[in-house]
Structures are given as C-alpha cells and as structure tokens.
Design a protein around this motif. Structure first.
Motif, PDB file in Angstrom:
ATOM      1  N   LEU A   1       0.822  -1.211   0.000  1.00  0.00           N
ATOM      2  CA  LEU A   1       0.000   0.000   0.000  1.00  0.00           C
ATOM      3  C   LEU A   1       0.855   1.259   0.000  1.00  0.00           C
ATOM      4  N   SER A   2       1.866   1.305   0.838  1.00  0.00           N
ATOM      5  CA  SER A   2       2.696   2.508   0.917  1.00  0.00           C
ATOM      6  C   SER A   2       3.502   2.716  -0.368  1.00  0.00           C
TER       7      SER A   2
ATOM      8  N   THR B   1      -3.752   1.171  -9.602  1.00  0.00           N
ATOM      9  CA  THR B   1      -3.232   0.939  -8.253  1.00  0.00           C
ATOM     10  C   THR B   1      -3.905  -0.261  -7.595  1.00  0.00           C
TER      11      THR B   1
ATOM     12  N   ASP C   1      -5.509   5.910 -12.690  1.00  0.00           N
ATOM     13  CA  ASP C   1      -4.411   5.422 -11.856  1.00  0.00           C
ATOM     14  C   ASP C   1      -4.930   4.683 -10.621  1.00  0.00           C
ATOM     15  N   ILE C   2      -6.051   5.099 -10.087  1.00  0.00           N
ATOM     16  CA  ILE C   2      -6.647   4.378  -8.954  1.00  0.00           C
ATOM     17  C   ILE C   2      -6.968   2.939  -9.378  1.00  0.00           C
TER      18      ILE C   2
ATOM     19  N   THR D   1       1.974   6.833  -7.068  1.00  0.00           N
ATOM     20  CA  THR D   1       0.885   7.581  -7.699  1.00  0.00           C
ATOM     21  C   THR D   1       1.304   9.006  -8.071  1.00  0.00           C
ATOM     22  N   ALA D   2       2.095   9.630  -7.227  1.00  0.00           N
ATOM     23  CA  ALA D   2       2.550  10.997  -7.505  1.00  0.00           C
ATOM     24  C   ALA D   2       3.366  11.071  -8.790  1.00  0.00           C
TER      25      ALA D   2
ATOM     26  N   LEU E   1      -1.816  -3.280  -6.451  1.00  0.00           N
ATOM     27  CA  LEU E   1      -1.799  -3.569  -5.020  1.00  0.00           C
ATOM     28  C   LEU E   1      -1.852  -5.082  -4.800  1.00  0.00           C
TER      29      LEU E   1
ATOM     30  N   GLU F   1       2.484   1.837  -3.446  1.00  0.00           N
ATOM     31  CA  GLU F   1       1.555   2.311  -4.480  1.00  0.00           C
ATOM     32  C   GLU F   1       1.159   3.770  -4.273  1.00  0.00           C
ATOM     33  N   ILE F   2       1.007   4.191  -3.028  1.00  0.00           N
ATOM     34  CA  ILE F   2       0.685   5.598  -2.752  1.00  0.00           C
ATOM     35  C   ILE F   2       1.825   6.501  -3.219  1.00  0.00           C
ATOM     36  N   SER F   3       3.056   6.122  -2.915  1.00  0.00           N
ATOM     37  CA  SER F   3       4.195   6.953  -3.323  1.00  0.00           C
ATOM     38  C   SER F   3       4.356   6.985  -4.841  1.00  0.00           C
TER      39      SER F   3
END
Length: 149
Positions: free
Chosen positions: A83-84, A116, A112-113, A90-91, A120, A86-88
């Motif tokens: 999770l962490s 992701t 992108d969601i 995304t930017a 994930l 994929e969040i990073s």
C-alpha cells in the motif's frame, strides 16, 4: 538484507511480469491502441523500477532501524509495504497517464486508482512468491552467540 543484485532481479522480474499482464488488459479495458498503452506501460515501468528500488531499500532500512527482523514478513507488513509503495508511486504516474493517454489529470487520477488496485494485489502476490522462490538470507550468528556467552 538483500544484495543489490537480488534487488535488481526483484525489480526486473516485477516489472517484466507486470508489463506482460498489464498492457493487453489495459488496452482492452480502456479501448486504446496496444502501442499507445505499451509506450505508457514502459514509461510507467521505468519510473516504477527506479521508485521500487529506492522504496524497498528505504523500507528495509526503516525495518532495521525499528529493530524488525528482515526475514519475517507477516501479512500485515506485506500489505503495508504494498500500500505505501503504491501511494508513493501515484505521484509519479498520474502525470504519465495524463500525457500517455491524452486525458485530463482528474481522469488520469481515476485511471491510476484502477491501476493501483490492480498493482496492489499484484505487488502482494509477487512479493510473497518472490520471497518463497528467493528466501531472505538468514543472518549468520557470531561465535559468542552460538556458544551461549
């Protein structure tokens, strides 16, 4: 801790398998040309490889700093890791998607969601399989540890 060569193998396998599965699927779902999606996928893959290497290195160093053994990865830690990451990522990927598929940033974020969510699950499964195929090295014990001193 994993060697640099092992980290490189991990990154390359992750991206190669991801490209093979991702490109035709996205082309079909978004009804876009395979070439256009392929160029986007390779661009995102290159960005993700760099982010993946740096993120995993930092994650392992954080685990060491917190005193967590590197060869113990319970499901909750694997989920946090995936999770962490994929969040990073995304930017970095939203502008690439916007450019590559000629869509507004908002639409690129929504796209992108979807990517992701796919990655994930893929990341969790891939890392579990990778750790099974290439186990984390077990730290060597020192003479004083093995003699009970």
């Amino acid at each position: 801790m994993r060697t640099h060569a092992d980290r490189l193998r991990h990154t390359l396998l992750y991206e190669l398998i991801g490209l093979v599965v991702f490109t035709p699927l996205v082309s079909w779902v978004l009804d876009r040309e395979m070439l256009r999606v392929g160029i986007l996928a390779v661009s995102m893959s290159l960005a993700a490889m760099i982010c993946n290497y740096l993120f995993n290195l930092a994650f392992d160093h954080l685990l060491l700093h917190l005193g967590h053994p590197l060869n113990v990865r319970p499901p909750w830690l694997r989920a946090l890791h995936a999770l962490s990451f994929e969040i990073s990522l995304t930017a970095v990927t939203v502008p690439l998607i916007s450019w590559g598929l000629a869509m507004p940033l908002w639409d690129a974020l929504l796209t992108d969601i979807g990517f992701t969510v796919f990655f994930l699950f893929y990341t969790y499964i891939f890392n579990w399989a990778y750790d099974t195929a290439f186990p984390m090295p077990v730290p060597a014990t020192t003479d004083s540890e093995s003699s009970g001193d």
